[in-house]
Scaffold this active site. Structure first.
Site, PDB file in Angstrom:
ATOM      1  N   ALA A  65       0.851  -1.190   0.000  1.00 50.93           N
ATOM      2  CA  ALA A  65       0.000   0.000   0.000  1.00 50.93           C
ATOM      3  C   ALA A  65       0.887   1.241   0.000  1.00 50.93           C
ATOM      4  O   ALA A  65       2.072   1.192   0.339  1.00 50.93           O
ATOM      5  CB  ALA A  65      -0.908  -0.006   1.220  1.00 50.93           C
ATOM      6  N   GLY A 108      -0.211  -5.190   0.193  1.00 49.72           N
ATOM      7  CA  GLY A 108      -1.306  -5.163  -0.762  1.00 49.72           C
ATOM      8  C   GLY A 108      -0.939  -5.768  -2.097  1.00 49.72           C
ATOM      9  O   GLY A 108      -1.793  -6.289  -2.810  1.00 49.72           O
ATOM     10  N   GLU A 111      -1.451  -9.369  -1.671  1.00 49.34           N
ATOM     11  CA  GLU A 111      -2.899  -9.598  -1.624  1.00 49.34           C
ATOM     12  C   GLU A 111      -3.519  -9.491  -3.010  1.00 49.34           C
ATOM     13  O   GLU A 111      -4.407 -10.270  -3.366  1.00 49.34           O
ATOM     14  CB  GLU A 111      -3.540  -8.604  -0.658  1.00 49.34           C
ATOM     15  CG  GLU A 111      -3.190  -8.919   0.788  1.00 49.34           C
ATOM     16  CD  GLU A 111      -3.579  -7.811   1.755  1.00 49.34           C
ATOM     17  OE1 GLU A 111      -4.154  -8.124   2.808  1.00 49.34           O
ATOM     18  OE2 GLU A 111      -3.301  -6.622   1.458  1.00 49.34           O
ATOM     19  N   GLU A 131       2.920  -5.954   6.987  1.00 54.53           N
ATOM     20  CA  GLU A 131       2.145  -4.936   7.692  1.00 54.53           C
ATOM     21  C   GLU A 131       2.443  -4.880   9.187  1.00 54.53           C
ATOM     22  O   GLU A 131       2.362  -3.815   9.811  1.00 54.53           O
ATOM     23  CB  GLU A 131       0.637  -5.182   7.482  1.00 54.53           C
ATOM     24  CG  GLU A 131       0.142  -4.921   6.079  1.00 54.53           C
ATOM     25  CD  GLU A 131       0.220  -6.129   5.166  1.00 54.53           C
ATOM     26  OE1 GLU A 131      -0.407  -6.118   4.106  1.00 54.53           O
ATOM     27  OE2 GLU A 131       0.925  -7.105   5.526  1.00 54.53           O
TER      28      GLU A 131
END
Length: 257
Positions: A65, A108, A111, A131
């Site tokens: 992210a 992310g 993901e 994270e």
């Protein structure tokens, strides 16, 4: 037109989407996720698109992210984060996605790769959910999809330590399906997508849904869905075409009905 993506028009039924924020290692900010969600939403309604390939750069599929963007949000901003809506749109996409991953696929980015049905990775690829190093945890499927892909022990190790795994380890664990030389990763993903795009669209969609059911339900429920889908396909024109083509020793031409 998207500014954080490069879109290659459908070729033989395959749409290629390249994440394009090189200055940020393709970090997934709100704009990129929104443009990706809109592109997939349009592709879902386009009969010329039968499969999608998502890729990044040689250095990074997506490094996570956008931390600078996250730092600007308070608790209320996180709860109302529009990225959650974009992730939901990406999750609802109904056609096969193949991820071609080189370099970093972290947070992310990992993901997003796991949203794909098939992941092809270059030898240099790294997969991780770091994270925890920021005092947070995965929030776009990183705990749920990762555990289903690699098992409880490795998923827990990756999430709680934040340490990535290599492409070789990812292959051994079942997270990815193939390893290629980095310069051939996209080519291999496109080859696979093209083969899938040539199959009967209804059969592909129902087979994909049936495979997803295997992860989301118990065995008995999954088997019922499989039998129902198999029965539905028995009445399609594409089934008749497939059988005739086999008997006549020619390639089948599927129309999607």
């Amino acid at each position: 037109m998207p500014t954080t993506l490069k879109i290659t028009p459908p070729l033989e039924g395959v749409l290629c989407i390249t994440l394009n924020r090189p200055e940020a290692l393709n970090a997934l900010n709100t704009q990129l996720l929104g443009e990706l969600a809109d592109t997939l939403n349009s592709a879902d309604c386009d009969d010329n698109v039968r499969a999608v390939v998502i890729t990044g750069s040689a250095k990074a599929f997506a490094a996570g992210a956008d931390i600078n963007e996250m730092a600007e949000r308070d608790l209320v901003g996180m709860l109302e984060d529009p990225r959650q809506h974009h992730w939901a749109t990406i999750t609802r996409f109904r056609k096969p996605i193949i991820a071609a991953v080189n370099g970093y696929a972290l947070g992310g980015g990992c993901e997003l790769a796991m949203h794909a049905d098939i992941i092809i990775a270059g030898e240099s690829a790294l997969f991780g959910q770091p994270e925890i190093n920021l005092g947070i945890m995965p929030g776009a499927g990183g705990t749920q999809r990762l555990l289903r892909a690699v098992g409880k022990s490795l998923a827990t190790q990756m999430v709680l330590t934040g340490e990535p795994i290599s492409a070789r380890r990812a292959l051994e664990a079942g997270l990815i399906s193939e390893i290629t030389q980095p310069e051939l990763t996209l080519e291999r993903a496109m080859t696979i997508a093209t083969r899938i795009a040539a199959k009967a669209p209804l059969a592909v969609r129902l087979a994909r849904e049936s495979l997803h059911k295997a992860m989301d339900t118990d065995l008995a429920t999954g088997l019922r869905f499989e039998r129902h889908a198999f029965t539905l396909l028995a009445g399609t024109a594409d089934r008749e075409e497939g059988i005739r083509a086999f008997q006549e020793k020619r390639p089948a031409t599927f129309q999607g009905h």
